[in-house]
Motif scaffolding. Sequence first.
Motif, mmCIF file in Angstrom:
data_model
loop_
_atom_site.group_PDB
_atom_site.id
_atom_site.type_symbol
_atom_site.label_atom_id
_atom_site.label_comp_id
_atom_site.label_asym_id
_atom_site.label_seq_id
_atom_site.Cartn_x
_atom_site.Cartn_y
_atom_site.Cartn_z
ATOM 1 N N PRO A 139 0.809 -1.229 0.000
ATOM 2 C CA PRO A 139 0.000 0.000 0.000
ATOM 3 C C PRO A 139 0.840 1.278 0.000
ATOM 4 C CG PRO A 139 -0.157 -1.103 2.118
ATOM 5 C CD PRO A 139 0.584 -2.023 1.209
ATOM 6 N N ASP A 140 2.112 1.194 0.338
ATOM 7 C CA ASP A 140 2.973 2.378 0.339
ATOM 8 C C ASP A 140 3.187 2.936 -1.066
ATOM 9 O OD1 ASP A 140 3.233 2.278 3.061
ATOM 10 O OD2 ASP A 140 5.141 1.206 3.032
ATOM 11 N N ILE A 141 2.831 2.175 -2.098
ATOM 12 C CA ILE A 141 3.013 2.649 -3.463
ATOM 13 C C ILE A 141 2.151 3.875 -3.755
ATOM 14 C CG2 ILE A 141 1.273 1.218 -4.592
ATOM 15 C CD1 ILE A 141 3.352 0.750 -6.846
ATOM 16 N N VAL A 142 1.081 4.064 -2.991
ATOM 17 C CA VAL A 142 0.189 5.202 -3.252
ATOM 18 C C VAL A 142 0.811 6.544 -2.881
ATOM 19 C CG1 VAL A 142 -1.920 3.843 -3.123
ATOM 20 C CG2 VAL A 142 -1.084 4.994 -1.091
ATOM 21 N N GLN A 143 2.002 6.543 -2.306
ATOM 22 C CA GLN A 143 2.680 7.805 -2.024
ATOM 23 C C GLN A 143 3.245 8.433 -3.293
ATOM 24 O OE1 GLN A 143 6.457 7.421 0.210
ATOM 25 N NE2 GLN A 143 6.236 5.231 -0.145
ATOM 26 N N PHE A 144 3.282 7.670 -4.376
ATOM 27 C CA PHE A 144 3.834 8.159 -5.633
ATOM 28 C C PHE A 144 2.733 8.680 -6.551
ATOM 29 C CE2 PHE A 144 6.862 4.926 -4.141
ATOM 30 C CZ PHE A 144 7.982 5.736 -4.010
ATOM 31 N N SER A 145 3.135 9.304 -7.645
ATOM 32 C CA SER A 145 2.172 9.851 -8.600
ATOM 33 C C SER A 145 1.428 8.718 -9.302
ATOM 34 C CB SER A 145 2.885 10.714 -9.641
ATOM 35 O OG SER A 145 3.650 9.900 -10.510
ATOM 36 N N LYS A 146 0.299 9.070 -9.871
ATOM 37 C CA LYS A 146 -0.531 8.091 -10.589
ATOM 38 C C LYS A 146 0.254 7.468 -11.742
ATOM 39 C CE LYS A 146 -4.869 6.776 -10.529
ATOM 40 N NZ LYS A 146 -5.350 5.940 -9.461
ATOM 41 N N GLU A 147 1.076 8.250 -12.408
ATOM 42 C CA GLU A 147 1.858 7.732 -13.534
ATOM 43 C C GLU A 147 2.860 6.668 -13.078
ATOM 44 O OE1 GLU A 147 4.565 9.193 -17.288
ATOM 45 O OE2 GLU A 147 3.588 10.689 -16.044
ATOM 46 N N ILE A 148 3.508 6.901 -11.972
ATOM 47 C CA ILE A 148 4.464 5.916 -11.450
ATOM 48 C C ILE A 148 3.733 4.641 -11.041
ATOM 49 C CG2 ILE A 148 6.042 5.422 -9.530
ATOM 50 C CD1 ILE A 148 6.972 8.340 -9.758
#
Length: 140
Positions: free
Chosen positions: A82-91
């Motif tokens: 879930p930590d991936i949501v700290q990045f931009s939508k494109e990433i």
Amino acid sequence: ELVKKSNEIDINLPRKYKNCDNSDIINLAISKLYEDIAQKELEASLELIRHILKFSPDDYKIERIKNAYYKCSKNKTLIINPDIVQFSKEIINTTLLSAFCKINFKANSNQYKTALENGFAKYEAYKNSLNSITKESFIV
């Protein structure tokens, strides 16, 4: 407990955290926040990548993974941190595109490379079409 308001998030803590370091409490709150918003945020990205590639993993789970943002299991289940949501939508989208290809094909095989190239080309076309729609909507 995190209580979401219009532009604020209230943090309600049990008494046992009264004497804890503020940075520890903030890190716990951010971690919980990522878990709360990950389901909604990732669902849209997963659906977009399914549409672009025309295939998907058999299943996916959202759970914490140490030192990784995703993992492909042998039974074709994609595990997403879930930590991936700290990045931009494109990433997020490009990372999931790569994960979908990796789960369906052996990494570094010709099929994997072809699927990845085609997927990124279609994703770029999708982004360009969004940009042109956005630009047209501002022209009055």
